[in-house]
Design an enzyme around this catalytic site. Structure first.
Site, PDB file in Angstrom:
ATOM      1  N   ALA A  74      -0.387  -1.140  -1.539  1.00 13.49           N
ATOM      2  CA  ALA A  74      -0.489  -2.362  -1.245  1.00 13.49           C
ATOM      3  C   ALA A  74      -0.634  -4.290  -1.956  1.00 13.49           C
ATOM      4  CB  ALA A  74      -0.823  -2.742  -0.217  1.00 13.49           C
ATOM      5  N   SER A  75       0.855  -5.026  -1.785  1.00 13.96           N
ATOM      6  CA  SER A  75       0.709  -6.009  -3.002  1.00 13.96           C
ATOM      7  C   SER A  75      -0.554  -7.068  -2.544  1.00 13.96           C
ATOM      8  CB  SER A  75       1.855  -7.206  -2.870  1.00 13.96           C
ATOM      9  OG  SER A  75       3.215  -6.575  -3.355  1.00 13.96           O
ATOM     10  N   GLN A  76      -0.749  -7.743  -4.117  1.00 14.43           N
ATOM     11  CA  GLN A  76      -1.962  -8.814  -3.667  1.00 14.43           C
ATOM     12  C   GLN A  76      -1.620  -9.494  -2.651  1.00 14.43           C
ATOM     13  OE1 GLN A  76      -4.018  -9.974  -7.600  1.00 14.43           O
ATOM     14  NE2 GLN A  76      -3.607 -12.159  -7.056  1.00 14.43           N
TER      15      GLN A  76
END
Length: 406
Positions: A74-76
């Protein structure tokens, strides 16, 4: 986090921090609203609320190889924010996403498109796509299409797309994306070249894609793109190079030059503050010098008096490599009117080490003239004749040609 903080309170605090630190020109009030509305924690239920609303990436699929990068994350959140700002979604847009991940980004985009829009998201991994499908259904976004498919193939059955976004590192623009993105549409992707990655917002024109904004980012690489090379220089695996397939670089050719450690050290008058980023230097090098690549040096290689000079960033420094010679970015602390600064320079090794150090130094001075100036990046389909492209430094890849200019 306090004991009684609600998910909404945590979400608002996170978005407050992101907005306060947002990059110049990459703010969108509608994206802010979407991130305050869509519950990130519901897309990563295995994470604590504290982790879900921390500004950091969260692994959702580990790699069976313990020495390799995770297979999906899950991207920042701050990266999610500025990439969606770059994408400039409008109500009613038809959107394609390569890299479904948790489904969170697709949910944000579906929120932004409004009732007349469409979102299709793709993921290579069946279990990741299944997770995204389950989470989207559970959070009220069941009309998002989730397909288990190589993102490089796109989704021609739902094209043309007004917006296309990749949430995986892309080394070469897939040919299918050229066909599926409408003229006037926008493509945002983490593009990789010469060892660096930038999130680039391209606007589609009739015969090219023209950059509108760039931002520093880091993403897991897209599966199936085999254009990046790496190799150790020394037998002890202390020095490693990363380069692109089109570059005539052979890591072992540097072994003798680095082992002898006969150094050509060049210092400039360019100085930076302790917290000032150096990534613009690397970007400029990639736009002018075909020898640009990346070097990593473990501490043992420069710990002794007879060792190599310490690179500016040992794990992530730009370098120039030609044949059996190399030069890379270095720095040293200096005092400037009572303030601690770092003077920049280049360390060269091998027969052409001095020349390469001078070339790197010249680009340090050019960067110092305007440290915030972004390059123009124009992408053309593979096979486009030189005379039909803008002038500038050309980087050829199997499916596209990049022209980078300052």
């Amino acid at each position: 986090m306090t004991e009684h903080s609600t998910p909404q309170e945590l979400r608002n605090r996170l978005v407050d921090r992101i907005v306060k630190a947002s990059l110049p020109g990459l703010y969108d009030a509608r994206v802010e609203d979407a991130m305050r509305t869509v519950p990130r924690h519901d897309f990563i239920p295995q994470a604590s609320l504290e982790l879900a609303y921390a500004n950091q990436a969260v692994t959702i699929k580990d790699n069976p190889d313990p020495d390799a990068l995770p297979l999906s994350c899950a991207s920042q959140p701050d990266v999610v924010f500025f990439m969606l700002a770059q994408l400039g979604i409008q109500p009613g847009n038809n959107i394609l996403e390569a890299g479904a991940g948790t489904g969170y980004n697709a949910a944000l985009m579906r929120h932004l498109t409004g009732p007349t829009g469409n979102v299709t998201t793709l993921d290579y991994h069946e279990d990741v796509a299944a997770h995204a499908r389950q989470r989207l259904d559970a959070t009220g976004f069941s009309d998002v299409r989730v397909l288990t498919r190589d993102g490089a193939l796109g989704a021609p059955e739902y094209a043309p797309f007004d917006r296309l976004i990749a949430t995986v590192g892309v080394w070469d623009l897939p040919a299918s994306w050229w066909d599926q993105l409408a003229v006037g549409g926008r493509l945002v992707l983490p593009l990789r070249w010469r060892g660096l990655t930038r999130s680039i917002a391209f606007v589609r024109e009739a015969d090219c894609l023209r950059s509108e904004s760039l931002a520093t980012c880091g993403f897991l690489p897209m599966i199936g793109q085999d254009g990046e090379r790496e190799g150790y220089v020394d037998a002890d695996h202390l020095v490693k190079l990363y380069w692109d397939a089109d570059q005539p670089i052979h890591a072992l050719s540097l072994r003798k030059s680095l082992a002898e450690a006969k150094e050509h050290l060049l210092w400039t008058n360019v100085a930076v503050a302790p917290d000032e980023p150096l990534d613009g230097i690397w970007l400029r090098l990639s736009a002018v010098d075909p020898a640009t690549c990346r070097i990593t040096v473990r501490p043992e290689a420069f710990a002794s008096a007879a060792g190599l000079h310490r690179p500016a960033i040992p794990a992530l420094s730009p370098a120039l490599v030609e044949g059996d010679s190399v030069a890379y970015l270095v720095l040293e602390p200096v005092d400037v009117q009572g303030s601690k600064r770092y003077r920049l320079g280049a360390a060269g090794y091998g027969p052409a080490g001095q020349e390469l150090a001078e070339r790197l130094g010249m680009q340090l001075r050019a960067w110092d003239d305007d440290r915030t100036l972004p390059p123009s990046i124009i992408a053309y389909p593979a096979g486009t004749p030189d005379e039909k492209m803008a002038s500038g430094h050309v980087i050829d890849k199997p499916s596209g040609r990049l022209v980078i200019t300052y």
